[in-house]
Design a protein around this motif. Structure first.
Motif, PDB file in Angstrom:
ATOM      1  N   ASP A 222       0.808  -1.219   0.000  1.00  0.00           N
ATOM      2  CA  ASP A 222       0.000   0.000   0.000  1.00  0.00           C
ATOM      3  C   ASP A 222       0.841   1.269   0.000  1.00  0.00           C
ATOM      4  O   ASP A 222       0.303   2.376   0.118  1.00  0.00           O
ATOM      5  N   GLU A 223       2.153   1.136  -0.127  1.00  0.00           N
ATOM      6  CA  GLU A 223       3.025   2.304  -0.113  1.00  0.00           C
ATOM      7  C   GLU A 223       2.810   3.163  -1.358  1.00  0.00           C
ATOM      8  O   GLU A 223       2.627   2.642  -2.466  1.00  0.00           O
ATOM      9  N   VAL A 224       2.814   4.458  -1.182  1.00  0.00           N
ATOM     10  CA  VAL A 224       2.660   5.410  -2.273  1.00  0.00           C
ATOM     11  C   VAL A 224       3.960   6.190  -2.421  1.00  0.00           C
ATOM     12  O   VAL A 224       4.521   6.670  -1.431  1.00  0.00           O
ATOM     13  N   MET A 225       4.465   6.314  -3.657  1.00  0.00           N
ATOM     14  CA  MET A 225       5.701   7.056  -3.886  1.00  0.00           C
ATOM     15  C   MET A 225       5.458   8.536  -3.617  1.00  0.00           C
ATOM     16  O   MET A 225       4.747   9.205  -4.362  1.00  0.00           O
ATOM     17  N   ALA A 226       6.058   9.025  -2.557  1.00  0.00           N
ATOM     18  CA  ALA A 226       5.835  10.405  -2.155  1.00  0.00           C
ATOM     19  C   ALA A 226       6.951  11.339  -2.590  1.00  0.00           C
ATOM     20  O   ALA A 226       6.782  12.554  -2.540  1.00  0.00           O
ATOM     21  N   MET A 227       8.079  10.785  -2.980  1.00  0.00           N
ATOM     22  CA  MET A 227       9.185  11.626  -3.420  1.00  0.00           C
ATOM     23  C   MET A 227       9.992  10.932  -4.507  1.00  0.00           C
ATOM     24  O   MET A 227      10.110   9.714  -4.519  1.00  0.00           O
ATOM     25  N   CYS A 228      10.488  11.715  -5.441  1.00  0.00           N
ATOM     26  CA  CYS A 228      11.411  11.240  -6.467  1.00  0.00           C
ATOM     27  C   CYS A 228      12.675  12.098  -6.379  1.00  0.00           C
ATOM     28  O   CYS A 228      12.595  13.283  -6.037  1.00  0.00           O
ATOM     29  N   GLY A 229      13.805  11.518  -6.724  1.00  0.00           N
ATOM     30  CA  GLY A 229      15.064  12.229  -6.567  1.00  0.00           C
ATOM     31  C   GLY A 229      15.718  12.639  -7.874  1.00  0.00           C
ATOM     32  O   GLY A 229      15.074  13.126  -8.802  1.00  0.00           O
ATOM     33  N   GLY A 230      17.048  12.418  -7.956  1.00  0.00           N
ATOM     34  CA  GLY A 230      17.838  12.881  -9.081  1.00  0.00           C
ATOM     35  C   GLY A 230      17.553  12.144 -10.377  1.00  0.00           C
ATOM     36  O   GLY A 230      16.995  11.041 -10.388  1.00  0.00           O
ATOM     37  N   LEU A 231      17.943  12.776 -11.496  1.00  0.00           N
ATOM     38  CA  LEU A 231      17.723  12.216 -12.829  1.00  0.00           C
ATOM     39  C   LEU A 231      19.041  12.072 -13.589  1.00  0.00           C
ATOM     40  O   LEU A 231      19.968  12.867 -13.405  1.00  0.00           O
ATOM     41  N   ALA A 232      19.103  11.058 -14.443  1.00  0.00           N
ATOM     42  CA  ALA A 232      20.250  10.861 -15.332  1.00  0.00           C
ATOM     43  C   ALA A 232      19.767  10.184 -16.604  1.00  0.00           C
ATOM     44  O   ALA A 232      18.847   9.350 -16.570  1.00  0.00           O
ATOM     45  N   GLU A 237      20.283   4.495 -24.405  1.00  0.00           N
ATOM     46  CA  GLU A 237      18.974   4.798 -24.984  1.00  0.00           C
ATOM     47  C   GLU A 237      18.561   6.210 -24.561  1.00  0.00           C
ATOM     48  O   GLU A 237      18.137   6.425 -23.429  1.00  0.00           O
ATOM     49  N   SER A 238      18.675   7.146 -25.483  1.00  0.00           N
ATOM     50  CA  SER A 238      18.503   8.563 -25.156  1.00  0.00           C
ATOM     51  C   SER A 238      17.084   8.930 -24.743  1.00  0.00           C
ATOM     52  O   SER A 238      16.872   9.968 -24.109  1.00  0.00           O
ATOM     53  N   TYR A 239      16.099   8.118 -25.119  1.00  0.00           N
ATOM     54  CA  TYR A 239      14.712   8.430 -24.753  1.00  0.00           C
ATOM     55  C   TYR A 239      14.420   8.094 -23.300  1.00  0.00           C
ATOM     56  O   TYR A 239      13.377   8.486 -22.754  1.00  0.00           O
ATOM     57  N   LYS A 240      15.331   7.397 -22.648  1.00  0.00           N
ATOM     58  CA  LYS A 240      15.091   6.873 -21.309  1.00  0.00           C
ATOM     59  C   LYS A 240      15.853   7.687 -20.250  1.00  0.00           C
ATOM     60  O   LYS A 240      17.042   7.974 -20.396  1.00  0.00           O
ATOM     61  N   LEU A 241      15.160   8.049 -19.174  1.00  0.00           N
ATOM     62  CA  LEU A 241      15.778   8.707 -18.033  1.00  0.00           C
ATOM     63  C   LEU A 241      15.670   7.799 -16.812  1.00  0.00           C
ATOM     64  O   LEU A 241      14.686   7.068 -16.655  1.00  0.00           O
ATOM     65  N   TRP A 242      16.692   7.871 -15.962  1.00  0.00           N
ATOM     66  CA  TRP A 242      16.701   7.086 -14.731  1.00  0.00           C
ATOM     67  C   TRP A 242      16.484   8.003 -13.535  1.00  0.00           C
ATOM     68  O   TRP A 242      16.929   9.147 -13.517  1.00  0.00           O
ATOM     69  N   CYS A 243      15.794   7.469 -12.533  1.00  0.00           N
ATOM     70  CA  CYS A 243      15.493   8.232 -11.325  1.00  0.00           C
ATOM     71  C   CYS A 243      15.683   7.345 -10.104  1.00  0.00           C
ATOM     72  O   CYS A 243      15.500   6.122 -10.181  1.00  0.00           O
ATOM     73  N   ILE A 244      16.053   7.974  -8.993  1.00  0.00           N
ATOM     74  CA  ILE A 244      16.172   7.233  -7.747  1.00  0.00           C
ATOM     75  C   ILE A 244      15.192   7.803  -6.737  1.00  0.00           C
ATOM     76  O   ILE A 244      14.965   9.019  -6.685  1.00  0.00           O
ATOM     77  N   SER A 245      14.562   6.919  -5.981  1.00  0.00           N
ATOM     78  CA  SER A 245      13.589   7.326  -4.975  1.00  0.00           C
ATOM     79  C   SER A 245      13.717   6.414  -3.774  1.00  0.00           C
ATOM     80  O   SER A 245      13.294   5.256  -3.810  1.00  0.00           O
ATOM     81  N   ASP A 246      14.347   6.951  -2.727  1.00  0.00           N
ATOM     82  CA  ASP A 246      14.616   6.154  -1.541  1.00  0.00           C
ATOM     83  C   ASP A 246      15.382   4.896  -1.962  1.00  0.00           C
ATOM     84  O   ASP A 246      16.452   5.003  -2.533  1.00  0.00           O
ATOM     85  N   GLY A 247      14.842   3.707  -1.754  1.00  0.00           N
ATOM     86  CA  GLY A 247      15.547   2.488  -2.131  1.00  0.00           C
ATOM     87  C   GLY A 247      15.159   1.940  -3.481  1.00  0.00           C
ATOM     88  O   GLY A 247      15.421   0.780  -3.793  1.00  0.00           O
ATOM     89  N   LEU A 248      14.513   2.754  -4.305  1.00  0.00           N
ATOM     90  CA  LEU A 248      14.045   2.307  -5.616  1.00  0.00           C
ATOM     91  C   LEU A 248      14.791   3.040  -6.737  1.00  0.00           C
ATOM     92  O   LEU A 248      14.923   4.262  -6.722  1.00  0.00           O
ATOM     93  N   LEU A 249      15.273   2.267  -7.715  1.00  0.00           N
ATOM     94  CA  LEU A 249      15.874   2.820  -8.923  1.00  0.00           C
ATOM     95  C   LEU A 249      14.959   2.441 -10.084  1.00  0.00           C
ATOM     96  O   LEU A 249      14.634   1.265 -10.263  1.00  0.00           O
ATOM     97  N   PHE A 250      14.514   3.455 -10.861  1.00  0.00           N
ATOM     98  CA  PHE A 250      13.632   3.137 -11.968  1.00  0.00           C
ATOM     99  C   PHE A 250      13.923   4.033 -13.166  1.00  0.00           C
ATOM    100  O   PHE A 250      14.514   5.112 -13.041  1.00  0.00           O
ATOM    101  N   SER A 251      13.507   3.555 -14.353  1.00  0.00           N
ATOM    102  CA  SER A 251      13.670   4.345 -15.572  1.00  0.00           C
ATOM    103  C   SER A 251      12.297   4.604 -16.180  1.00  0.00           C
ATOM    104  O   SER A 251      11.329   3.883 -15.909  1.00  0.00           O
ATOM    105  N   PHE A 252      12.220   5.651 -17.019  1.00  0.00           N
ATOM    106  CA  PHE A 252      10.957   5.967 -17.672  1.00  0.00           C
ATOM    107  C   PHE A 252      11.216   6.611 -19.026  1.00  0.00           C
ATOM    108  O   PHE A 252      12.298   7.146 -19.291  1.00  0.00           O
ATOM    109  N   ASP A 253      10.214   6.517 -19.881  1.00  0.00           N
ATOM    110  CA  ASP A 253      10.262   7.126 -21.207  1.00  0.00           C
ATOM    111  C   ASP A 253       9.891   8.598 -21.062  1.00  0.00           C
ATOM    112  O   ASP A 253       8.795   8.920 -20.600  1.00  0.00           O
ATOM    113  N   LYS A 254      10.786   9.491 -21.449  1.00  0.00           N
ATOM    114  CA  LYS A 254      10.506  10.911 -21.229  1.00  0.00           C
ATOM    115  C   LYS A 254       9.396  11.435 -22.131  1.00  0.00           C
ATOM    116  O   LYS A 254       8.866  12.531 -21.891  1.00  0.00           O
ATOM    117  N   ALA A 255       8.999  10.660 -23.134  1.00  0.00           N
ATOM    118  CA  ALA A 255       7.918  11.080 -24.026  1.00  0.00           C
ATOM    119  C   ALA A 255       6.559  11.042 -23.336  1.00  0.00           C
ATOM    120  O   ALA A 255       5.721  11.923 -23.532  1.00  0.00           O
TER     121      ALA A 255
END
Length: 275
Positions: A222-232, A237-255
């Protein structure tokens, strides 16, 4: 510092007590140099030459508790708390009473905390966590040509959110960023979920925003992501950005901000995060 209440004058004795080590608040490593700023103490920053093993103090320019430090060309920018100020150190010139120099400060932002700095063409963009008791953070855009700066907060940014990580996409002329719902000290969040956003540098507006969908942990469904951190940016793959949030590392499509990868580095409880 001695303050005379009768004459309303103060006298500083800066050399009476020798400087002491301080906790590092911000750090940048670039081209064989380490740029740092302390947490408390006498303020200022420093640059350490790794090869020459020499430290140079940067006492001018209003640098204080600079968490955000970024080098753009030959200049190093420091974002300071509690003034919400931006200072610049020109590495091509000797350190002096005017180098570093203060570019601006915003004490009206009530102790907003600079978190990240990116260059966007001839602009410098700085993200700030909301000030004391407040929930609306700010983006400050500084024009290196005119020397002017503009604050985007609340309705001109995303109400109830503070920007954190920033990344500039030259092709689209947009700054991509992350937010946190946690504001300044002694504030209560008015939103629940952190967001990803894009800010158009041509129109100075938030053109898109979205809550990233993260597959819940089995241990904290039931945890809700309340904060996101730095970006790289992803190196392959230039369309993809990575983000860190507490103990989670994730990537997303910037489009469209669709989450692509997610890796739990460690167990995370966003509800226990305050910054």
């Amino acid at each position: 510092i001695l303050y005379n209440v009768d004459t309303c004058k103060r006298t500083e004795y800066s050399d009476v007590v020798a400087p002491s080590p301080d906790i590092i608040e911000g750090m940048l490593v670039d081209d064989g140099k380490i740029y740092t700023a302390g947490f408390m103490g006498q303020g200022g920053g420093s640059v350490y030459d790794i090869a020459g093993k020499k430290t140079t103090a940067l006492k001018a320019g209003g640098i204080f508790q600079a968490h955000a430090i970024e080098k753009v060309g030959d200049k190093v920018y420091f974002g300071s708390y509690p003034t919400a100020g931006l200072s610049v150190y020109d590495t091509t010139k000797p350190v002096s009473s005017s180098n570093p120099a203060s570019l601006f400060s915003h004490k009206d932002l009530n102790g907003a905390r600079p978190m990240d700095i990116v260059a966007a063409g001839d602009k410098i963009v700085m993200s700030l966590i909301a000030g004391y008791g407040e929930t609306d953070g700010a983006l400050i855009v500084y024009d290196t040509v005119t020397g002017s700066n503009t604050v985007y907060s609340g309705d001109s940014f995303i109400k109830g959110h503070s920007p954190v990580g920033l990344w500039y996409d030259e092709e689209s002329n947009k700054v991509y960023g992350t937010t946190t719902v946690f504001g300044g000290l002694n504030s209560t969040p008015v939103e629940q979920k952190a967001k990803l956003f894009s800010f158009d540098m041509a129109t100075n507006t938030v053109t898109a925003q979205a809550v990233p969908y993260i597959t819940p942990q089995a241990t904290h469904p039931d945890e809700v992501m309340a904060m996101c951190g730095g970006l790289a940016q992803d190196p392959a793959e230039s369309y993809k950005l990575w983000c860190i949030s507490d103990g989670l590392l994730f990537s997303f499509d910037k489009a469209d901000f669709t989450v692509i990868d997610q890796l739990y580095v460690e167990d995370m409880i966003w509800s226990g995060t305050s910054r």
